[in-house]
Design a protein around this motif. Structure first.
Motif, PDB file in Angstrom:
ATOM      1  N   GLY A  16      43.853  39.226  35.928  1.00 44.64           N
ATOM      2  CA  GLY A  16      44.592  40.431  35.571  1.00 44.64           C
ATOM      3  C   GLY A  16      44.339  40.870  34.146  1.00 44.64           C
ATOM      4  O   GLY A  16      44.406  42.072  33.828  1.00 44.64           O
ATOM      5  N   ASP A  63      40.244  47.155  39.193  1.00 45.06           N
ATOM      6  CA  ASP A  63      41.659  46.791  39.045  1.00 45.06           C
ATOM      7  C   ASP A  63      42.262  46.354  40.374  1.00 45.06           C
ATOM      8  O   ASP A  63      43.098  45.441  40.425  1.00 45.06           O
ATOM      9  CB  ASP A  63      42.444  47.964  38.455  1.00 45.06           C
ATOM     10  CG  ASP A  63      42.290  48.069  36.946  1.00 45.06           C
ATOM     11  OD1 ASP A  63      41.684  47.155  36.350  1.00 45.06           O
ATOM     12  OD2 ASP A  63      42.767  49.064  36.362  1.00 45.06           O
ATOM     13  N   LYS A  66      40.887  42.756  41.045  1.00 49.91           N
ATOM     14  CA  LYS A  66      41.432  41.672  40.230  1.00 49.91           C
ATOM     15  C   LYS A  66      42.858  41.315  40.657  1.00 49.91           C
ATOM     16  O   LYS A  66      43.350  40.230  40.319  1.00 49.91           O
ATOM     17  CB  LYS A  66      41.365  42.018  38.743  1.00 49.91           C
ATOM     18  CG  LYS A  66      42.369  43.040  38.241  1.00 49.91           C
ATOM     19  CD  LYS A  66      42.136  43.288  36.751  1.00 49.91           C
ATOM     20  CE  LYS A  66      43.208  44.180  36.155  1.00 49.91           C
ATOM     21  NZ  LYS A  66      42.979  44.433  34.712  1.00 49.91           N
ATOM     22  N   GLY A  67      43.495  42.182  41.400  1.00 54.38           N
ATOM     23  CA  GLY A  67      44.759  41.822  42.029  1.00 54.38           C
ATOM     24  C   GLY A  67      44.544  41.174  43.379  1.00 54.38           C
ATOM     25  O   GLY A  67      45.198  40.182  43.729  1.00 54.38           O
ATOM     26  N   PRO A  92      48.445  38.481  38.429  1.00 49.65           N
ATOM     27  CA  PRO A  92      47.535  39.552  38.000  1.00 49.65           C
ATOM     28  C   PRO A  92      48.241  40.694  37.278  1.00 49.65           C
ATOM     29  O   PRO A  92      47.695  41.259  36.327  1.00 49.65           O
ATOM     30  CB  PRO A  92      46.924  40.037  39.326  1.00 49.65           C
ATOM     31  CG  PRO A  92      47.076  38.895  40.261  1.00 49.65           C
ATOM     32  CD  PRO A  92      48.370  38.248  39.875  1.00 49.65           C
ATOM     33  N   HIS A  96      47.602  41.811  33.431  1.00 52.81           N
ATOM     34  CA  HIS A  96      47.237  43.187  33.098  1.00 52.81           C
ATOM     35  C   HIS A  96      48.212  43.782  32.078  1.00 52.81           C
ATOM     36  O   HIS A  96      47.801  44.496  31.162  1.00 52.81           O
ATOM     37  CB  HIS A  96      47.239  44.038  34.366  1.00 52.81           C
ATOM     38  CG  HIS A  96      46.778  45.442  34.156  1.00 52.81           C
ATOM     39  ND1 HIS A  96      45.451  45.796  34.060  1.00 52.81           N
ATOM     40  CD2 HIS A  96      47.484  46.599  34.015  1.00 52.81           C
ATOM     41  CE1 HIS A  96      45.355  47.112  33.867  1.00 52.81           C
ATOM     42  NE2 HIS A  96      46.568  47.617  33.837  1.00 52.81           N
ATOM     43  N   VAL A 113      46.827  47.429  39.937  1.00 48.36           N
ATOM     44  CA  VAL A 113      46.776  45.984  40.182  1.00 48.36           C
ATOM     45  C   VAL A 113      47.802  45.581  41.229  1.00 48.36           C
ATOM     46  O   VAL A 113      47.546  44.724  42.080  1.00 48.36           O
ATOM     47  CB  VAL A 113      47.005  45.201  38.876  1.00 48.36           C
ATOM     48  CG1 VAL A 113      46.830  43.710  39.114  1.00 48.36           C
ATOM     49  CG2 VAL A 113      46.044  45.668  37.792  1.00 48.36           C
TER      50      VAL A 113
END
Length: 205
Positions: A16, A63, A66-67, A92, A96, A113
């Motif tokens: 994140g 984004d 990455k989640g 995450p 972020h 995310v």
């Protein structure tokens, strides 16, 4: 088992914390999104606005991933029944919002995310369906402005409906943690709202 949960939480947090919304425009366009955007947020919307659709879409995909990836990997390895999985869901979004490099000041608001995280619960997509429903409702039917207020209302409704609809307790706990992080990132804007507006698209003027 506890060590596995700790590992996946930190994996999720570090994933994140990769700030694609700041990194990609800086490397490929020479733009510092935090400096040139009005709210200093290295998010997808600002990349679309200042760097263009191509880079905005690329940041959005990054984004979401990455989640999605750490949560989906953890679900496959650990299952989703234990309470510790809720922390992995929040990882995450926390990364972020408060990345290891830069802290809260350099973090984003965590909306894209969040969608990646709840998509990572596949095949359990009830949380994603609820989040999409509320965002579409307050964007297309009952139009809430500005964006910070729309986000606040959406996440609160998402949290309440997750509980009322009987979403798995672990997922509801993860929803609570994620909502708390996102609302915290918006609290300054929510305290100083001007020009609040709620429109009903089906209402005749």
């Amino acid at each position: 088992m506890i060590l596995q949960y700790i590992f996946y939480f930190f994996l999720a947090y570090l994933a994140g914390g990769m700030m694609f919304g700041a990194l990609i425009p800086k490397v490929f366009c020479g733009l510092d999104i935090r400096e040139i955007s009005k709210d200093g947020n290295p998010g997808t919307a600002n990349v679309f606005l200042h760097a263009g659709p191509f880079w905005g879409i690329l940041v959005l995909i990054c984004d979401l991933l990455k989640g999605f990836l750490p949560v989906h990997l953890a679900a496959g390895s650990l299952g989703t029944q234990e309470a510790g999985f809720a922390l992995i869901m929040a990882g995450p979004v926390l990364g972020h919002a408060c990345p290891l490099l830069g802290g809260r000041k350099k973090g984003g608001k965590g909306i894209a995310v969040t969608f990646g995280v709840v998509a990572g619960l596949y095949p359990f997509l009830h949380s994603l369906e609820l989040l999409i429903f509320w965002y579409l409702l307050f964007s297309l039917v009952v139009i809430v402005n500005p964006h910070s207020l729309r986000t606040g209302v959406t996440y609160l409704c998402w949290l309440v409906s997750s509980v009322l609809c009987g979403i798995y307790p672990v997922f509801s706990t993860g929803t609570f943690l994620i909502s708390a992080i996102v609302l915290d990132k918006h609290k300054a804007e929510l305290r100083h709202l001007e020009n609040r507006e709620v429109k009903f698209i089906f209402r005749r003027n």
